[in-house]
Scaffold this motif. Structure first.
Motif, PDB file in Angstrom:
ATOM      1  N   GLU A   8      59.501  33.616  47.266  1.00  0.00           N
ATOM      2  CA  GLU A   8      59.871  32.224  46.731  1.00  0.00           C
ATOM      3  C   GLU A   8      61.075  32.202  47.604  1.00  0.00           C
ATOM      4  O   GLU A   8      61.498  30.753  47.930  1.00  0.00           O
ATOM      5  CB  GLU A   8      60.069  32.352  45.496  1.00  0.00           C
ATOM      6  CG  GLU A   8      58.673  32.367  44.555  1.00  0.00           C
ATOM      7  CD  GLU A   8      58.761  32.192  43.146  1.00  0.00           C
ATOM      8  OE1 GLU A   8      60.009  31.952  42.677  1.00  0.00           O
ATOM      9  OE2 GLU A   8      57.928  32.078  42.425  1.00  0.00           O
ATOM     10  N   ASP A   9      62.054  32.913  47.902  1.00  0.00           N
ATOM     11  CA  ASP A   9      63.221  32.546  48.616  1.00  0.00           C
ATOM     12  C   ASP A   9      63.010  32.625  50.050  1.00  0.00           C
ATOM     13  O   ASP A   9      62.698  33.592  50.712  1.00  0.00           O
ATOM     14  CB  ASP A   9      64.374  33.618  48.418  1.00  0.00           C
ATOM     15  CG  ASP A   9      65.693  33.309  49.015  1.00  0.00           C
ATOM     16  OD1 ASP A   9      65.914  32.713  49.925  1.00  0.00           O
ATOM     17  OD2 ASP A   9      66.633  33.272  48.125  1.00  0.00           O
ATOM     18  N   ASN A  28      64.841  31.734  52.611  1.00  0.00           N
ATOM     19  CA  ASN A  28      66.053  32.583  53.517  1.00  0.00           C
ATOM     20  C   ASN A  28      65.601  33.975  53.433  1.00  0.00           C
ATOM     21  O   ASN A  28      65.713  34.632  54.390  1.00  0.00           O
ATOM     22  CB  ASN A  28      67.232  32.427  53.045  1.00  0.00           C
ATOM     23  CG  ASN A  28      67.665  30.909  53.120  1.00  0.00           C
ATOM     24  OD1 ASN A  28      67.337  30.208  54.091  1.00  0.00           O
ATOM     25  ND2 ASN A  28      68.523  30.278  52.260  1.00  0.00           N
TER      26      ASN A  28
END
Length: 296
Positions: A213-214, A216
């Motif tokens: 989900e992140d 980055n």
């Protein structure tokens, strides 16, 4: 003797390159228990596309090529090098043109359903599976020595004659492959472990990372990925059609191996959750030792 190749992609094309490059082109033909002979062979190829036939001739993959299956009328041995789902229908289309004495074999990565089906349609069928390949496809992907030192599995039944086994074996040996024999059932269970399960596991690894989900972290992981991720993700990023065919035609054996793998994965999760590093080290020592038993 004429050797036919139906399907001139990676596997069929690579077979043709090797067979056509052998000089002199001689094959040993056992006639019966007391006599034998050697004779030259030619390689005939059939593809759905005329452009593929022209490329195959230009590349030296075949001696003669056509989009018409009737070219196989003069073939003594025919290798069906199509995707798994097309093997049975290809044989049905071939039958009107085949010699009654023609030996038919295939290159599919699943054997039990193929052997059961095709043996009923053509008594002189010998199941085969050259365990070699790349992520590429098409006649352009064909390469010499693709089968060099690689396993080539033949899966005869009780009704398969020694003559049929010997001829298919000899052609596989011309490709410099290591020939193994086993039952279709044993082949499918073994291949589920070392070929079909890895595709599912590898694809799941890619899907899991993609679901991070992140954004980055996901993008950083994509930039940092090196040999470890490359090696473990390779088969999961291969031909989707082939992956589906493996699961569809070897469903029972694949599910059996997937469930066993899931059980071992849950075991590793439990060990890490409990911070039992000594047990984890023992498991990794064991897997390190077991890996050395595989014939890479």
């Amino acid at each position: 003797m004429n050797i036919g190749l139906v399907g001139l992609g990676l596997i069929g094309g690579s077979m043709g390159l090797d067979l056509c490059s052998i000089q002199p082109r001689l094959i040993h033909l056992p006639a019966d228990n007391s006599s034998s002979s050697r004779e030259t062979y030619r390689v005939l190829g059939v593809s759905r596309r005329q452009s593929t036939c022209e490329k195959a001739l230009a590349m030296g993959v075949v001696d003669e090529a056509s989009v018409d299956l009737s070219l196989m009328a003069s073939a003594d041995v025919v290798f069906i090098c199509t995707p798994i789902a097309a093997i049975a229908s290809t044989l049905e289309q071939l039958i009107p043109d085949l010699k009654p004495t023609a030996i038919i074999t295939d290159v599919g990565s699943v054997k039990q359903p193929i052997v059961e089906m095709l043996s009923q349609v053509w008594p002189r069928f010998v199941g085969g599976h050259p365990m070699a390949g790349t992520a590429d496809s098409g006649i352009e992907a064909a390469q010499k020595n693709l089968f060099l030192g690689k396993p080539y599995v033949i899966t005869p039944t009780e009704k398969t004659s020694n003559l049929e086994i010997q001829i298919v074996t000899q052609i596989a040996e011309l490709l410099q492959a290591k020939v193994y024999q086993c039952s279709p059932e044993d082949h499918d269970r073994a291949v589920a472990w070392i070929s079909h399960l890895p595709v599912s596991v590898s694809a799941s690894l890619i899907a899991a990372l993609t679901a991070e989900e992140d954004v980055n972290v996901r993008e950083l992981a994509q930039k940092l990925a090196s040999s470890g991720f490359r090696d473990t993700s390779r088969v999961g990023g291969g031909n989707p059609e082939l992956g589906v065919m493996m699961a569809r035609y070897n469903r029972a054996a694949l599910l059996r191996s997937l469930r066993a793998y899931r059980s071992r994965l849950d075991e590793f999760i439990d060990i890490i959750e409990q911070e039992d590093w000594q047990t984890l080290e023992g498991k990794l020592i064991q897997t390190q030792q077991e890996r050395n038993k595989f014939n890479f």
